[in-house]
Design a protein around this motif. Structure first.
Motif, PDB file in Angstrom:
ATOM      1  N   PHE A  79       0.837  -1.198   0.000  1.00 42.18           N
ATOM      2  CA  PHE A  79       0.000   0.000   0.000  1.00 42.18           C
ATOM      3  C   PHE A  79       0.875   1.252   0.000  1.00 42.18           C
ATOM      4  CE2 PHE A  79      -3.537  -2.667   0.649  1.00 42.18           C
ATOM      5  CZ  PHE A  79      -4.703  -1.929   0.639  1.00 42.18           C
ATOM      6  N   VAL A 118       2.806   1.614  -3.397  1.00 41.61           N
ATOM      7  CA  VAL A 118       1.932   2.089  -4.480  1.00 41.61           C
ATOM      8  C   VAL A 118       1.610   3.567  -4.295  1.00 41.61           C
ATOM      9  CG1 VAL A 118      -0.369   1.877  -5.480  1.00 41.61           C
ATOM     10  CG2 VAL A 118       0.951  -0.173  -4.982  1.00 41.61           C
ATOM     11  N   PHE A 119       1.329   3.958  -3.061  1.00 37.45           N
ATOM     12  CA  PHE A 119       1.019   5.357  -2.757  1.00 37.45           C
ATOM     13  C   PHE A 119       2.204   6.265  -3.093  1.00 37.45           C
ATOM     14  CE2 PHE A 119       0.562   8.699   0.718  1.00 37.45           C
ATOM     15  CZ  PHE A 119      -0.393   9.438   0.017  1.00 37.45           C
ATOM     16  N   SER A 164      -5.853   9.430  -4.071  1.00 30.61           N
ATOM     17  CA  SER A 164      -4.827   8.759  -3.264  1.00 30.61           C
ATOM     18  C   SER A 164      -4.715   9.378  -1.877  1.00 30.61           C
ATOM     19  CB  SER A 164      -3.470   8.831  -3.969  1.00 30.61           C
ATOM     20  OG  SER A 164      -3.493   8.162  -5.195  1.00 30.61           O
ATOM     21  N   THR A 170      -7.636   8.724   0.730  1.00 27.36           N
ATOM     22  CA  THR A 170      -7.867   7.406   1.320  1.00 27.36           C
ATOM     23  C   THR A 170      -6.642   6.771   1.966  1.00 27.36           C
ATOM     24  OG1 THR A 170      -7.459   6.411  -0.850  1.00 27.36           O
ATOM     25  CG2 THR A 170      -9.755   6.880  -0.271  1.00 27.36           C
ATOM     26  N   VAL A 171      -5.496   6.829   1.296  1.00 26.13           N
ATOM     27  CA  VAL A 171      -4.346   6.030   1.733  1.00 26.13           C
ATOM     28  C   VAL A 171      -3.775   6.449   3.088  1.00 26.13           C
ATOM     29  CG1 VAL A 171      -2.068   5.153   1.104  1.00 26.13           C
ATOM     30  CG2 VAL A 171      -3.797   5.485  -0.658  1.00 26.13           C
ATOM     31  N   ASN A 222      -9.988  -1.266  -2.541  1.00 30.56           N
ATOM     32  CA  ASN A 222      -8.756  -0.490  -2.420  1.00 30.56           C
ATOM     33  C   ASN A 222      -7.960  -0.511  -3.724  1.00 30.56           C
ATOM     34  OD1 ASN A 222      -8.072   0.570   0.488  1.00 30.56           O
ATOM     35  ND2 ASN A 222      -9.112  -1.382   0.774  1.00 30.56           N
ATOM     36  N   LEU A 253      -6.358   2.598  -5.669  1.00 24.83           N
ATOM     37  CA  LEU A 253      -4.903   2.708  -5.580  1.00 24.83           C
ATOM     38  C   LEU A 253      -4.200   2.489  -6.911  1.00 24.83           C
ATOM     39  CD1 LEU A 253      -3.991   0.810  -2.277  1.00 24.83           C
ATOM     40  CD2 LEU A 253      -3.339   3.142  -2.846  1.00 24.83           C
TER      41      LEU A 253
END
Length: 320
Positions: free
Chosen positions: A39, A42-43, A82, A85-86, A286, A290
């Protein structure tokens, strides 16, 4: 009254009834720390990729063209999705910070659904851009002027925001006298609706109608554009011309697949996959928020020579 009844925190202590809890990924709590690694990766790639894309397009005058204006809008939307949420998701994974106020939950939900709709609308606008570029190349600059692009952007924003505005108000009028635990990493509309202890048929129907109407129309317009593009490309004399025309659509087709496949899978499983494990629902949800922000700048960067050259120079530390 927004929230009623008592709610007990996981440790058994009483809490403010206006506070909700996000579970993260139900059933995989023991793996949250490990799940946070992809996660976070990717973010990070999404932030770097989209910020680099915006910087390159802003700096390079040769990229001040309709397609790249739309791509800039798409990058901004991906950054908003992004960052909405992340960070909260990672705080759940890292420090078990699951609390979220009801108002913050509604705000997050509004941004998620409105900007997801905006991304879908921008993909339609980019399909129109490719249609004009291939089917009417001589009129391209006269049709897609800066003022027309600005108007398309404003219409896209209005189309994304107006259908979503009622959602927070509809949720605000409902009582929440039972569980305040949202089985999700973020405040998704249907996940919050399920917590209400009142009749929610209208909320369910409204959410479904808006989703089907927007996704259905967008996919129809995109398909129509590409049918016309396909006809125009196949009418070209040489294979080389056909391949060149198809290559100009490659990045956009990639962005369409990356965005719509997870959306369709998520919606289908959410509505009809009653026997699918909860963590599969959450991971897919997600994934669709993402993955596109990470992949879009990579796809367009790989396909656009100017962007590739600028990125190479940036990494080499050269100035312009």
């Amino acid at each position: 009254m927004l929230l009623q009844g008592n709610l007990s925190a996981p440790n058994g202590t009483g809490i403010d009834p206006s506070v909700f809890f996000l579970t993260g990924i139900p059933g995989l709590e023991a793996l949250h720390l490990w799940i946070s690694i992809p996660f976070c990766s990717v973010f990070t790639v999404a932030l770097l990729g989209n910020c680099t894309l915006l910087y390159v397009i802003k700096t390079d005058a040769s990229l001040h063209k309709p397609m790249f204006y739309f791509l800039s809008m798409l990058a901004v939307v991906d950054l908003v999705l992004s960052t909405t949420t992340v960070p909260k998701t990672l705080s759940i994974f890292w420090v078990n910070s699951r609390e979220i106020s009801f108002n913050a939950c509604l705000v997050q939900m509004f941004f998620i659904h409105s900007f997801s709709t905006l991304e879908s609308t921008l993909l339609v606008a980019m399909a129109f851009d490719r249609y004009v570029a291939i089917c009417n190349p001589l009129k391209y600059t006269s049709i897609l002027t800066n003022s027309v692009i600005a108007k398309i952007g404003l219409v896209a924003l209005a189309r994304a925001v107006l259908p979503v505005i009622p959602l927070p108000f509809l949720l605000r009028r409902l009582p929440y006298c039972g569980s305040h635990v949202i089985s999700h990493c973020y405040c998704e509309h249907m996940a919050v609706v399920k917590l209400a202890c009142a009749e929610t048929r209208f909320d369910n129907i409204y959410g479904i109608v808006v989703t089907v109407f927007i996704v259905g129309l967008d996919l129809m317009f995109i398909s129509l554009s590409y049918v016309k593009i396909l006809r125009a490309v196949l009418s070209l004399a040489s294979k080389e011309e056909q391949l060149k025309a198809f290559s100009t659509c490659g990045s956009h087709l990639g962005a369409i697949l990356v965005f719509y496949i997870p959306v369709v899978l998520t919606a289908t499983i959410h509505r009809f996959g009653s026997h699918v494990a909860p963590h599969v629902h959450i991971l897919l949800a997600n994934f669709y928020l993402l993955f596109p922000p990470m992949v879009n700048p990579i796809v367009y960067g790989m396909k656009t020579k100017q962007i590739r050259d600028w990125v190479l120079l940036l990494f080499r530390g050269k100035s312009f």
